[in-house]
Design an enzyme around this catalytic site. Structure first.
Site, PDB file in Angstrom:
ATOM      1  N   HIS A 204       2.485   3.114  -8.939  1.00 37.97           N
ATOM      2  CA  HIS A 204       2.306   1.663  -9.096  1.00 37.97           C
ATOM      3  C   HIS A 204       3.532   1.036  -9.784  1.00 37.97           C
ATOM      4  O   HIS A 204       3.937  -0.073  -9.445  1.00 37.97           O
ATOM      5  CB  HIS A 204       1.032   1.364  -9.881  1.00 37.97           C
ATOM      6  CG  HIS A 204      -0.215   1.719  -9.133  1.00 37.97           C
ATOM      7  ND1 HIS A 204      -0.429   1.328  -7.830  1.00 37.97           N
ATOM      8  CD2 HIS A 204      -1.313   2.457  -9.482  1.00 37.97           C
ATOM      9  CE1 HIS A 204      -1.599   1.797  -7.411  1.00 37.97           C
ATOM     10  NE2 HIS A 204      -2.153   2.493  -8.395  1.00 37.97           N
TER      11      HIS A 204
ATOM     12  N   GLY B 151       0.005   5.296  -4.501  1.00 41.73           N
ATOM     13  CA  GLY B 151      -0.618   6.546  -4.952  1.00 41.73           C
ATOM     14  C   GLY B 151      -0.037   7.745  -4.224  1.00 41.73           C
ATOM     15  O   GLY B 151       0.327   8.759  -4.831  1.00 41.73           O
TER      16      GLY B 151
ATOM     17  N   ASP C 238       0.823  -1.213   0.000  1.00 35.62           N
ATOM     18  CA  ASP C 238       0.000   0.000   0.000  1.00 35.62           C
ATOM     19  C   ASP C 238       0.863   1.271   0.000  1.00 35.62           C
ATOM     20  O   ASP C 238       1.955   1.287   0.554  1.00 35.62           O
ATOM     21  CB  ASP C 238      -0.897  -0.021   1.250  1.00 35.62           C
ATOM     22  CG  ASP C 238      -2.028   0.983   1.150  1.00 35.62           C
ATOM     23  OD1 ASP C 238      -2.313   1.482   0.050  1.00 35.62           O
ATOM     24  OD2 ASP C 238      -2.627   1.272   2.200  1.00 35.62           O
TER      25      ASP C 238
ATOM     26  N   GLU D 143     -12.154  -5.229  -4.717  1.00 36.36           N
ATOM     27  CA  GLU D 143     -12.712  -3.874  -4.641  1.00 36.36           C
ATOM     28  C   GLU D 143     -11.957  -2.895  -5.551  1.00 36.36           C
ATOM     29  O   GLU D 143     -12.461  -1.810  -5.851  1.00 36.36           O
ATOM     30  CB  GLU D 143     -12.652  -3.338  -3.193  1.00 36.36           C
ATOM     31  CG  GLU D 143     -13.635  -4.005  -2.229  1.00 36.36           C
ATOM     32  CD  GLU D 143     -13.259  -5.434  -1.863  1.00 36.36           C
ATOM     33  OE1 GLU D 143     -12.053  -5.718  -1.716  1.00 36.36           O
ATOM     34  OE2 GLU D 143     -14.174  -6.281  -1.756  1.00 36.36           O
ATOM     35  N   ASN D 144     -10.752  -3.267  -5.971  1.00 31.46           N
ATOM     36  CA  ASN D 144      -9.936  -2.327  -6.761  1.00 31.46           C
ATOM     37  C   ASN D 144     -10.509  -2.038  -8.154  1.00 31.46           C
ATOM     38  O   ASN D 144     -10.082  -1.081  -8.811  1.00 31.46           O
ATOM     39  CB  ASN D 144      -8.490  -2.821  -6.889  1.00 31.46           C
ATOM     40  CG  ASN D 144      -7.683  -2.648  -5.624  1.00 31.46           C
ATOM     41  OD1 ASN D 144      -6.721  -3.383  -5.375  1.00 31.46           O
ATOM     42  ND2 ASN D 144      -8.043  -1.683  -4.786  1.00 31.46           N
TER      43      ASN D 144
ATOM     44  N   ARG E 230     -11.621   1.555  -9.124  1.00 32.24           N
ATOM     45  CA  ARG E 230     -10.683   2.644  -9.458  1.00 32.24           C
ATOM     46  C   ARG E 230     -10.865   3.080 -10.909  1.00 32.24           C
ATOM     47  O   ARG E 230     -11.401   2.324 -11.721  1.00 32.24           O
ATOM     48  CB  ARG E 230      -9.247   2.171  -9.211  1.00 32.24           C
ATOM     49  CG  ARG E 230      -9.011   1.902  -7.749  1.00 32.24           C
ATOM     50  CD  ARG E 230      -7.580   1.589  -7.457  1.00 32.24           C
ATOM     51  NE  ARG E 230      -7.431   1.428  -6.025  1.00 32.24           N
ATOM     52  CZ  ARG E 230      -6.347   1.731  -5.332  1.00 32.24           C
ATOM     53  NH1 ARG E 230      -5.286   2.191  -5.948  1.00 32.24           N
ATOM     54  NH2 ARG E 230      -6.296   1.564  -4.032  1.00 32.24           N
TER      55      ARG E 230
END
Ligand code: FPP
Length: 249
Positions: free
Chosen positions: A46, A32, A29, A76-77, A80
């Site tokens: 990334h 970003g 994590d 869940e990504n 984006r």
């Protein structure tokens, strides 16, 4: 016991290499924010994160970690922006192509946790090819969580178990934890001993919910692209200073 250090420098880095965790899991994590700090697009973060994954995975293999599991893309990504999702998928593709080219030399066993059916056919095919080529390699095993969610994994396991009961292959009155573990993506792999989350967030975010039951956690505010070998030493040293009781005394 959770561990969080704002002043990372004050955490000792001395590692006892004879007592390493067998399985390390990492939530990669902070990519970003790493990019934002440099006024660059998130995709640059990334790319730096993918590069750091290479460095840390290679190092884990060198020092003798048996299993490394990383969270690369969650269920869940997909929420984006499309360009960011596309960039992450592109980085995975690039990594797998390189990995395939070097497999004979590296002999790292690669696995994937997650529902690969939603990936673009080319990427899915690369995952399957990587898994197939490296199937017999021994030494370090790298598990990439891709379109993975801990709850999704548990629901799938429950469905598969229910189907086995319907088909007469399993008995709902006799289900052990070990047996249930056999329905998970991590089938046959020991639970993580140490779960690391960089970037200052203090949560699991749907990562290895079942498997982390007795894991030790290490949190740091260092962002993933900056998570160096020395940071890994800090995480391992912290782990080695814990008293693991697994519910005993
Ligand atoms: C979380 O940081 C990171 C991701 C969701 C993607 C991780 C992907 C890679 C490191 C690249 C591909 C991986 C491999 C194995 C080659 P974030 O974007 O949530 O960061 P932020 O919280 O600072 O916004």
């Amino acid at each position: 016991m959770a561990f969080f250090s704002k002043k990372t420098e004050s955490v000792p880095t001395e590692v006892d290499f004879s007592r390493l965790p067998k399985h390390i899991a990492i939530i990669m994590d902070g990519n970003g924010r790493w990019a934002k700090k440099r006024s660059r697009p998130r995709t640059v973060g990334h790319a730096a994160g993918a590069e750091n994954f290479r460095t840390i995975a290679t190092y884990c293999k060198e020092i003798g970690i048996d299993y490394l599991t990383v969270y690369a893309f969650s269920t869940e990504n997909w929420k984006r922006p499309a360009d960011e999702v596309g960039a992450i998928m592109g980085l995975l593709k690039k990594y797998l192509l390189e990995a395939i080219g070097q497999m004979e030399r590296d002999r790292v066993k690669m696995e994937f946790f997650g529902d690969l059916s939603l990936l673009a056919p080319e990427l899915r095919e690369l995952c399957e090819r990587t898994r197939e080529i490296s199937r017999h390699y021994e030494g370090c095993q790298v598990n990439i969580c891709l379109n993975y969610g801990g709850r999704d994994e548990l629901v799938r396991a429950a469905q598969a178990f229910a189907q086995d009961c319907i088909d007469g292959r399993a008995d709902p009155n006799h289900l052990s934890q070990e047996q249930f573990g056999g329905y998970l993506f991590s089938k046959g792999i020991p639970d993580p001993d140490l779960v690391i989350r960089p970037s200052g967030e203090l949560r699991l975010s749907n990562f290895l919910l079942w498997q982390s039951a007795y894991a030790e956690f290490y949190f740091t505010d260092v962002l993933w692209p900056d998570f160096s070998k020395e940071e890994l030493h800090r995480a391992i040293a912290s782990y080695q200073n814990r008293n693991r009781r697994f519910g005993g005394v």
